[in-house]
Design an enzyme around this catalytic site. Structure first.
Site, PDB file in Angstrom:
ATOM      1  N   HIS A 163     -31.046 -17.981 -12.181  1.00 53.49           N
ATOM      2  CA  HIS A 163     -30.567 -16.736 -11.586  1.00 53.49           C
ATOM      3  C   HIS A 163     -30.720 -16.700 -10.070  1.00 53.49           C
ATOM      4  O   HIS A 163     -30.135 -15.839  -9.418  1.00 53.49           O
ATOM      5  CB  HIS A 163     -31.302 -15.547 -12.204  1.00 53.49           C
ATOM      6  CG  HIS A 163     -30.977 -15.321 -13.644  1.00 53.49           C
ATOM      7  ND1 HIS A 163     -30.146 -14.311 -14.075  1.00 53.49           N
ATOM      8  CD2 HIS A 163     -31.353 -15.992 -14.765  1.00 53.49           C
ATOM      9  CE1 HIS A 163     -30.035 -14.357 -15.402  1.00 53.49           C
ATOM     10  NE2 HIS A 163     -30.749 -15.377 -15.840  1.00 53.49           N
ATOM     11  N   ASP A 371     -29.771 -15.050  -1.203  1.00 52.90           N
ATOM     12  CA  ASP A 371     -29.785 -14.376  -2.494  1.00 52.90           C
ATOM     13  C   ASP A 371     -28.873 -15.122  -3.447  1.00 52.90           C
ATOM     14  O   ASP A 371     -27.760 -15.521  -3.069  1.00 52.90           O
ATOM     15  CB  ASP A 371     -29.281 -12.932  -2.341  1.00 52.90           C
ATOM     16  CG  ASP A 371     -30.042 -11.947  -3.217  1.00 52.90           C
ATOM     17  OD1 ASP A 371     -30.610 -12.385  -4.237  1.00 52.90           O
ATOM     18  OD2 ASP A 371     -30.071 -10.748  -2.881  1.00 52.90           O
TER      19      ASP A 371
END
Length: 486
Positions: A163, A371
């Site tokens: 993730h 991110d």
């Protein structure tokens, strides 16, 4: 094998949180978040299982069933939490995989604890999975599990999804026992990443460190073909849209605007309090905009929501102190009685409160230094059914590749941040709609259900190629794409 399951999810956390009632009784409630929303219907439909940690140190409670799922808690001692979770996972791997924004710490006992806990998770999955079943392992805390599980249960179809970002080769090479991580991931049939470059980095490393011969998006390991591919994660669009259409949520958005100063334009930041999120740079840019008169306390207000995160860790405590000191400085220099330029909220907010803020905001400012995806950006877009509002988005968030009509910015460049915020504030309604509409189409067409279904359908195909068949997992049709979420 008794009490075995065709589909097993393995993640650091269970999909439920323990709730204590006023009378002291305890129960379990489903955790918020897109991952649970996407996978819970699949686990439930398959009569499947989920292995994970409860979030509290100590002995694991007995396995239990809830909401159509079999939940198998994996226990972590206080020492495990300190070494495996806060140490190797979040003190070593997290910063390194986020471009070493903060210097990683390398400690041998942390690595030993990481291996031991990963083995515990692998053993739990091996116990739960039916013959020829499917196991989907999630995220950076469990990167050794696929190979450990493969050794225990070579019959299984194994998928892994990361993730967070996967670092460039030069950074990954700094990791002690780096080849162990690669071997761990190569236990999977399918290794999923947020962005194509991450998959390329991984495959390149298999050649450089392990002497394998990756071709396109595949590499052969011990006679098996392992595929590495991007599957950009998304959000539960329907949930966000339904909240945005709720009259109570809309009324709350209007109330927020009134309390913040009525006609003042609202800038909004929503982040975990983490050094990767660029909160300090955002505050620096906003402070300079106030200092040079580009914006004023009379016409603009910044609301910064900072969700508490890993507050036992020294780096996070220091970050909180720096952020709160800067908020105080800006408000002290540019505020007035009853009206401040920065409203800082160090707290968690529920879904309805967040969507109300999304509706109230004129400009959403999402500027992480690095991110994997950043789902807040997609939530903001999904909430703006009026096709208004502006999104300032870091080029270094995975979401930037899918939302190119946002006001893209280099968050390391304060002047560029100032430019993007100013341009977003000056965008009229027509420009806002022109930018927002394609982003809304992208997010609606690629929601969390599509992400899960694309991954599992690919895993099924790959496993067929590896002579494992499809087992009992049903992967086709609208039932998979929309089960439980519509």
């Amino acid at each position: 094998m008794s009490d075995s399951y065709e589909f097993v999810v393995v993640a650091n956390r269970l999909p439920v949180d323990e709730v204590t009632a006023e009378d002291g009784s305890r129960s379990w409630a489903r955790s918020p978040g897109g991952l649970v929303s996407a996978l819970q219907p699949i686990v439930r439909r398959q009569g499947g299982a989920w292995a994970g940690w409860t979030g509290q140190p100590g002995d694991a409670p007995e396995p239990f069933d809830t909401d159509g799922m079999h939940l198998h808690p994996v226990g972590l001692s206080a020492d495990d939490v300190d070494r495996y979770y806060e140490g190797q996972s979040n003190g070593t791997i997290w910063p390194l995989f986020h471009d070493a924004v903060e210097q990683p710490t390398h400690r041998r006992p942390w690595r030993q604890a990481y291996e031991a806990v990963n083995r515990r998770f692998a053993e739990a999955a091996a116990l739960l999975a039916a013959p020829d079943g499917t196991v989907w392992v999630h995220d950076y805390q469990l990167m050794l599990v696929p190979a450990m599980l493969r050794e225990l249960r070579p019959d299984l179809r194994i998928g892994f999804f990361l993730h967070i970002p996967f670092p460039p080769v030069e950074l990954f090479m700094q990791l002690p026992r780096r080849a162990d991580i690669l071997r761990g991931l190569l236990g999977a049939d399918l290794v999923g990443f947020q962005r194509p470059l991450a998959a390329q980095n991984f495959l390149q490393l298999t050649g450089r460190l392990l002497g394998l011969d990756p071709q396109e998006e595949h590499v052969v390991v011990d006679g098996r073909t392992v595929t590495a591919r991007a599957f950009p994660i998304s959000i539960d669009v329907t949930e966000v849209e339904e909240l945005a259409a709720d009259p109570a949520v809309q009324a709350e958005a209007r109330r927020m605007r009134t309390e913040l100063g009525g006609d003042r334009r609202l800038l909004l930041g929503v982040d975990r309090l983490d050094y990767t999120k660029g909160i300090e740079q955002r505050l620096e840019a906003y402070g300079e905009l106030l200092a040079d008169g580009t914006v004023s306390n009379d016409d603009v207000v910044l609301v910064q929501v900072a969700t508490p995160s890993r507050m036992r860790v020294k780096e996070y405590q220091e970050l909180r102190a720096r952020v709160e000191r800067e908020v105080g400085r800006i408000n002290g220099e540019y505020g007035a009685v009853g009206q401040v330029p920065v409203h800082y909220l160090f707290q968690s907010m529920n879904r309805a409160e967040l969507v109300a803020l999304y509706l109230a905001a004129d400009v959403m400012v999402i500027t992480p230094l690095r991110d994997g995806m950043n789902l807040v950006a997609k939530e903001y877009v999904a909430a703006r059914h009026d096709d208004q509002g502006a999104l300032v988005l870091s080029e270094f968030a995975g979401a930037a590749a899918e939302l190119p009509t946002a006001f893209l910015v280099n968050p390391h460049d304060v002047e560029d941040l100032k430019r993007a915020i100013t341009d977003a504030l000056h965008a009229d309604g027509a420009e806002q709609a022109e930018r927002m509409k394609p982003m809304r189409t992208q997010v609606r067409d690629n929601d969390i259900d599509k992400w899960a279904s694309d991954f599992l359908e690919t895993l099924g195909t790959i496993s067929e190629d590896n002579d494992k068949g499809l087992g009992g997992l049903i992967l086709d049709g609208d039932d998979l794409r929309h089960g439980g979420n519509r």
